[in-house]
Design a protein around this motif. Structure first.
Motif, PDB file in Angstrom:
ATOM      1  N   CYS A 162       4.312 -47.377  36.449  1.00 56.32           N
ATOM      2  CA  CYS A 162       3.001 -47.318  37.201  1.00 56.32           C
ATOM      3  C   CYS A 162       2.989 -46.453  38.287  1.00 56.32           C
ATOM      4  O   CYS A 162       3.067 -46.762  39.247  1.00 56.32           O
ATOM      5  CB  CYS A 162       2.804 -48.894  37.604  1.00 56.32           C
ATOM      6  N   GLY A 163       2.695 -45.177  37.908  1.00 53.20           N
ATOM      7  CA  GLY A 163       2.581 -44.290  38.772  1.00 53.20           C
ATOM      8  C   GLY A 163       1.261 -43.191  38.501  1.00 53.20           C
ATOM      9  O   GLY A 163       0.312 -43.539  37.378  1.00 53.20           O
ATOM     10  N   VAL A 164       1.278 -42.277  38.919  1.00 56.36           N
ATOM     11  CA  VAL A 164       0.183 -41.173  39.119  1.00 56.36           C
ATOM     12  C   VAL A 164      -0.326 -40.919  37.489  1.00 56.36           C
ATOM     13  O   VAL A 164      -1.431 -40.941  37.158  1.00 56.36           O
ATOM     14  CB  VAL A 164       0.378 -40.133  39.689  1.00 56.36           C
ATOM     15  N   ILE A 165       0.889 -40.620  36.771  1.00 59.35           N
ATOM     16  CA  ILE A 165       0.566 -40.104  35.444  1.00 59.35           C
ATOM     17  C   ILE A 165      -0.149 -41.269  34.437  1.00 59.35           C
ATOM     18  O   ILE A 165      -1.123 -40.883  33.820  1.00 59.35           O
ATOM     19  CB  ILE A 165       1.841 -39.653  34.658  1.00 59.35           C
ATOM     20  N   ASN A 166       0.385 -42.166  34.678  1.00 60.54           N
ATOM     21  CA  ASN A 166      -0.249 -43.494  33.553  1.00 60.54           C
ATOM     22  C   ASN A 166      -1.693 -43.715  34.076  1.00 60.54           C
ATOM     23  O   ASN A 166      -2.448 -44.242  33.411  1.00 60.54           O
ATOM     24  CB  ASN A 166       0.524 -44.739  33.485  1.00 60.54           C
ATOM     25  N   PHE A 167      -1.940 -43.882  35.510  1.00 57.74           N
ATOM     26  CA  PHE A 167      -3.065 -44.047  35.979  1.00 57.74           C
ATOM     27  C   PHE A 167      -4.148 -42.991  35.219  1.00 57.74           C
ATOM     28  O   PHE A 167      -5.192 -43.536  34.758  1.00 57.74           O
ATOM     29  CB  PHE A 167      -3.210 -44.074  37.486  1.00 57.74           C
ATOM     30  N   GLU A 168      -3.555 -41.857  35.414  1.00 56.45           N
ATOM     31  CA  GLU A 168      -4.665 -40.629  34.782  1.00 56.45           C
ATOM     32  C   GLU A 168      -4.768 -40.818  33.216  1.00 56.45           C
ATOM     33  O   GLU A 168      -5.795 -40.559  32.774  1.00 56.45           O
ATOM     34  CB  GLU A 168      -4.062 -39.502  35.168  1.00 56.45           C
ATOM     35  N   VAL A 169      -3.738 -41.330  32.644  1.00 53.82           N
ATOM     36  CA  VAL A 169      -3.984 -41.826  30.999  1.00 53.82           C
ATOM     37  C   VAL A 169      -4.957 -42.730  30.945  1.00 53.82           C
ATOM     38  O   VAL A 169      -5.617 -42.488  29.953  1.00 53.82           O
ATOM     39  CB  VAL A 169      -2.365 -41.951  30.694  1.00 53.82           C
ATOM     40  N   LEU A 170      -4.785 -43.696  31.731  1.00 56.40           N
ATOM     41  CA  LEU A 170      -5.714 -44.693  31.358  1.00 56.40           C
ATOM     42  C   LEU A 170      -7.154 -44.264  31.548  1.00 56.40           C
ATOM     43  O   LEU A 170      -8.037 -44.610  30.884  1.00 56.40           O
ATOM     44  CB  LEU A 170      -5.510 -45.986  32.394  1.00 56.40           C
ATOM     45  N   VAL A 171      -7.530 -43.572  32.804  1.00 59.57           N
ATOM     46  CA  VAL A 171      -8.842 -42.858  32.866  1.00 59.57           C
ATOM     47  C   VAL A 171      -9.286 -42.066  31.696  1.00 59.57           C
ATOM     48  O   VAL A 171     -10.216 -42.220  30.960  1.00 59.57           O
ATOM     49  CB  VAL A 171      -8.852 -42.053  34.083  1.00 59.57           C
ATOM     50  N   PHE A 172      -8.313 -41.197  31.281  1.00 55.50           N
ATOM     51  CA  PHE A 172      -8.855 -40.320  29.945  1.00 55.50           C
ATOM     52  C   PHE A 172      -8.885 -41.254  28.845  1.00 55.50           C
ATOM     53  O   PHE A 172      -9.791 -40.651  27.971  1.00 55.50           O
ATOM     54  CB  PHE A 172      -7.747 -39.310  29.830  1.00 55.50           C
ATOM     55  N   ALA A 188      -2.332 -36.208  31.040  1.00 54.58           N
ATOM     56  CA  ALA A 188      -3.218 -37.354  30.584  1.00 54.58           C
ATOM     57  C   ALA A 188      -3.957 -37.017  29.592  1.00 54.58           C
ATOM     58  O   ALA A 188      -4.386 -37.905  28.460  1.00 54.58           O
ATOM     59  CB  ALA A 188      -4.009 -38.153  31.711  1.00 54.58           C
ATOM     60  N   ALA A 189      -4.864 -35.766  29.538  1.00 50.75           N
ATOM     61  CA  ALA A 189      -5.621 -35.521  28.573  1.00 50.75           C
ATOM     62  C   ALA A 189      -5.079 -35.242  27.208  1.00 50.75           C
ATOM     63  O   ALA A 189      -5.561 -35.646  26.206  1.00 50.75           O
ATOM     64  CB  ALA A 189      -6.424 -34.126  29.113  1.00 50.75           C
ATOM     65  N   SER A 190      -3.752 -34.760  27.304  1.00 55.69           N
ATOM     66  CA  SER A 190      -3.017 -34.351  25.973  1.00 55.69           C
ATOM     67  C   SER A 190      -2.590 -35.556  25.525  1.00 55.69           C
ATOM     68  O   SER A 190      -2.575 -35.779  24.244  1.00 55.69           O
ATOM     69  CB  SER A 190      -1.632 -33.670  26.677  1.00 55.69           C
ATOM     70  N   ALA A 191      -2.219 -36.694  26.307  1.00 59.64           N
ATOM     71  CA  ALA A 191      -1.680 -38.085  25.765  1.00 59.64           C
ATOM     72  C   ALA A 191      -3.154 -38.579  25.161  1.00 59.64           C
ATOM     73  O   ALA A 191      -3.018 -39.286  23.804  1.00 59.64           O
ATOM     74  CB  ALA A 191      -1.319 -38.865  26.872  1.00 59.64           C
ATOM     75  N   ALA A 192      -4.286 -38.587  25.702  1.00 59.20           N
ATOM     76  CA  ALA A 192      -5.457 -39.122  25.197  1.00 59.20           C
ATOM     77  C   ALA A 192      -6.052 -38.508  23.821  1.00 59.20           C
ATOM     78  O   ALA A 192      -6.208 -39.193  23.207  1.00 59.20           O
ATOM     79  CB  ALA A 192      -6.580 -39.236  26.443  1.00 59.20           C
ATOM     80  N   LEU A 193      -5.749 -37.320  24.027  1.00 57.52           N
ATOM     81  CA  LEU A 193      -6.126 -36.401  22.833  1.00 57.52           C
ATOM     82  C   LEU A 193      -5.273 -36.771  21.586  1.00 57.52           C
ATOM     83  O   LEU A 193      -5.803 -36.989  20.481  1.00 57.52           O
ATOM     84  CB  LEU A 193      -6.113 -35.041  23.032  1.00 57.52           C
ATOM     85  N   ALA A 194      -4.104 -37.066  21.859  1.00 60.77           N
ATOM     86  CA  ALA A 194      -3.081 -37.523  20.807  1.00 60.77           C
ATOM     87  C   ALA A 194      -3.582 -38.522  20.318  1.00 60.77           C
ATOM     88  O   ALA A 194      -3.682 -39.015  19.025  1.00 60.77           O
ATOM     89  CB  ALA A 194      -1.770 -37.443  21.292  1.00 60.77           C
ATOM     90  N   ALA A 195      -3.756 -39.713  21.183  1.00 60.60           N
ATOM     91  CA  ALA A 195      -4.147 -41.207  20.936  1.00 60.60           C
ATOM     92  C   ALA A 195      -5.388 -41.080  19.826  1.00 60.60           C
ATOM     93  O   ALA A 195      -5.583 -41.835  18.987  1.00 60.60           O
ATOM     94  CB  ALA A 195      -4.432 -41.837  22.119  1.00 60.60           C
ATOM     95  N   ALA A 196      -6.427 -40.388  20.410  1.00 59.08           N
ATOM     96  CA  ALA A 196      -7.712 -40.014  19.555  1.00 59.08           C
ATOM     97  C   ALA A 196      -7.260 -39.525  17.942  1.00 59.08           C
ATOM     98  O   ALA A 196      -8.010 -39.852  17.173  1.00 59.08           O
ATOM     99  CB  ALA A 196      -8.497 -39.394  20.453  1.00 59.08           C
ATOM    100  N   THR A 197      -6.372 -38.494  18.317  1.00 58.31           N
ATOM    101  CA  THR A 197      -6.208 -37.685  16.722  1.00 58.31           C
ATOM    102  C   THR A 197      -5.449 -38.418  16.074  1.00 58.31           C
ATOM    103  O   THR A 197      -5.457 -38.412  14.660  1.00 58.31           O
ATOM    104  CB  THR A 197      -5.600 -36.352  17.197  1.00 58.31           C
ATOM    105  N   LEU A 198      -4.414 -39.103  16.384  1.00 58.28           N
ATOM    106  CA  LEU A 198      -3.442 -39.999  15.716  1.00 58.28           C
ATOM    107  C   LEU A 198      -3.877 -41.232  15.715  1.00 58.28           C
ATOM    108  O   LEU A 198      -3.374 -42.468  15.397  1.00 58.28           O
ATOM    109  CB  LEU A 198      -2.210 -39.840  16.299  1.00 58.28           C
ATOM    110  N   ALA A 199      -5.437 -41.695  15.726  1.00 55.17           N
ATOM    111  CA  ALA A 199      -5.840 -43.018  15.801  1.00 55.17           C
ATOM    112  C   ALA A 199      -5.704 -43.925  14.415  1.00 55.17           C
ATOM    113  O   ALA A 199      -5.692 -43.338  13.237  1.00 55.17           O
ATOM    114  CB  ALA A 199      -7.476 -42.993  15.940  1.00 55.17           C
ATOM    115  N   PRO A 200      -5.583 -44.899  14.463  1.00 56.02           N
ATOM    116  CA  PRO A 200      -5.508 -45.911  13.438  1.00 56.02           C
ATOM    117  C   PRO A 200      -6.757 -46.063  12.755  1.00 56.02           C
ATOM    118  O   PRO A 200      -7.674 -45.511  13.165  1.00 56.02           O
ATOM    119  CB  PRO A 200      -4.834 -47.012  13.919  1.00 56.02           C
TER     120      PRO A 200
END
Length: 329
Positions: free
Chosen positions: A140-150, A116-128
């Motif tokens: 809708c599992g554990v990974i995407n829940f953590e993605v949303l938190v991050f 999740a941290a990797s995904a959020a970091l990519a979203a912030a780094t590759l931001a529009p």
């Protein structure tokens, strides 16, 4: 030997999203500088259950306080129907002085949060250029829940979430959990995957798909797809997108969408850059007209970075059980 169970790992990591993201960011930077050792992951598969697997991820992360170890993580998708978690894992940290194992950690929590941290970091780094106010979560599992938190921690402007799962009741339960955890967000359940793809220009894919299945024509121009499950997209979609990876040599294996694409075209020219390269180059700007796809294989160095953070926090808080005679005298 220090042993840390899931509850203790959570205690060390809860509320530490910024620290986890920084640990992941630093691991990517060290990898880009060549200060890591990262053998290919080992996949243990079973002849009568093609969806199930257990993966070993050995790694070394250098710098002033080097760390080495291995994560052993299973993925058994059928667990979900039985009320169990799909993934379970253990991680061993070894002493860099003697090579002896010195910590054993429950690692499914670590694995989910570093992903999740990797995904959020990519979203912030590759931001529009503009704010990112919405995200679609497919799976809708554990990974995407953590993605949303991050994502919520890194993107303070985020206020709207659209979720989709093939199991409608699972999606509704997931939406309720998201609202309970992050009450400031508006969370809705999409009736069709096409609706979720069209809803926002930030999308996280975290499914259990083993083969490509998703058409992306519904995506808006300039969408960023966080392709965490790695096998959702066809080679044609990969070839049409701007592809960012964590490590090209690792992600082009094991029948991932990028591996299938490489087999089809005979090269990796469709990969634009690694996230580590982009972190080292502040001049990168996302194409606002193309589909950008972030496909992280999930490098063992990220697990080590987060596990080391857990171990240090556990030492500070006095968490865990120590077994003095774990090794022979």
């Amino acid at each position: 030997m220090l042993i840390l169970g899931a509850g203790q790992v959570r205690q060390a990591l809860d509320g530490a999203e910024s620290e986890v993201v920084e640990a992941v960011r630093q691991a990517y930077r060290l990898h880009e500088r060549g200060l890591t050792e990262l053998p290919h992951s080992v996949f243990l598969r079973f002849p009568d259950s093609a969806r199930n697997r257990i993966i070993g991820l050995p790694a070394y992360l250098g710098d002033d306080t080097p760390v080495a170890g291995i994560k052993w993580i299973s993925s058994f998708p059928g667990n979900v129907a039985a009320g169990l978690e799909r993934a379970s894992a253990a991680l061993i940290l070894n002493s860099m002085r003697t090579g002896q194992p010195e910590a054993l950690l429950e690692a499914s929590v670590i694995s989910a949060r570093r992903t999740a941290a990797s995904a959020a970091l990519a979203a912030a780094t590759l931001a529009p250029a503009g704010p990112q106010t919405g995200v679609s979560l497919i799976g809708c599992g554990v990974i995407n829940f953590e993605v949303l938190v991050f994502l919520s921690a890194l993107l303070p402007e985020l206020d709207t979430v659209t979720v989709f799962d093939l199991d409608r009741s699972r999606a509704e339960s997931f939406a309720a959990r998201c609202t309970a955890r992050l009450p400031g967000l508006k969370v809705t359940v999409a009736d069709r995957v096409e609706d979720a793809l069209a809803a926002h220009r930030l999308i996280a894919l975290a499914t259990t798909a083993s083969t490509p299945h998703l058409a992306v024509e519904s995506c808006r121009p300039g969408t960023l797809l966080l392709h965490l499950s790695l096998r959702d997209l066809t080679p044609e979609t990969i070839l049409a997108g701007v592809n960012i990876v964590d490590d090209a040599d690792h992600v082009c294996r094991e029948a991932t969408s990028l591996h299938l694409t490489e087999q089809q075209v005979g090269n990796r020219d469709f990969i634009t850059a690694s996230l580590g390269e982009i972190l080292a180059d502040d001049g990168y700007r996302r194409d606002e007209t193309a589909l950008t796809i972030f496909s992280p294989f999930g490098l063992g160095i990220l697990d080590l970075a987060v596990a080391d953070l857990v171990r240090r926090t556990a030492d500070h808080l006095g968490l865990g059980t120590r077994i003095p005679d774990f090794l022979p005298g």
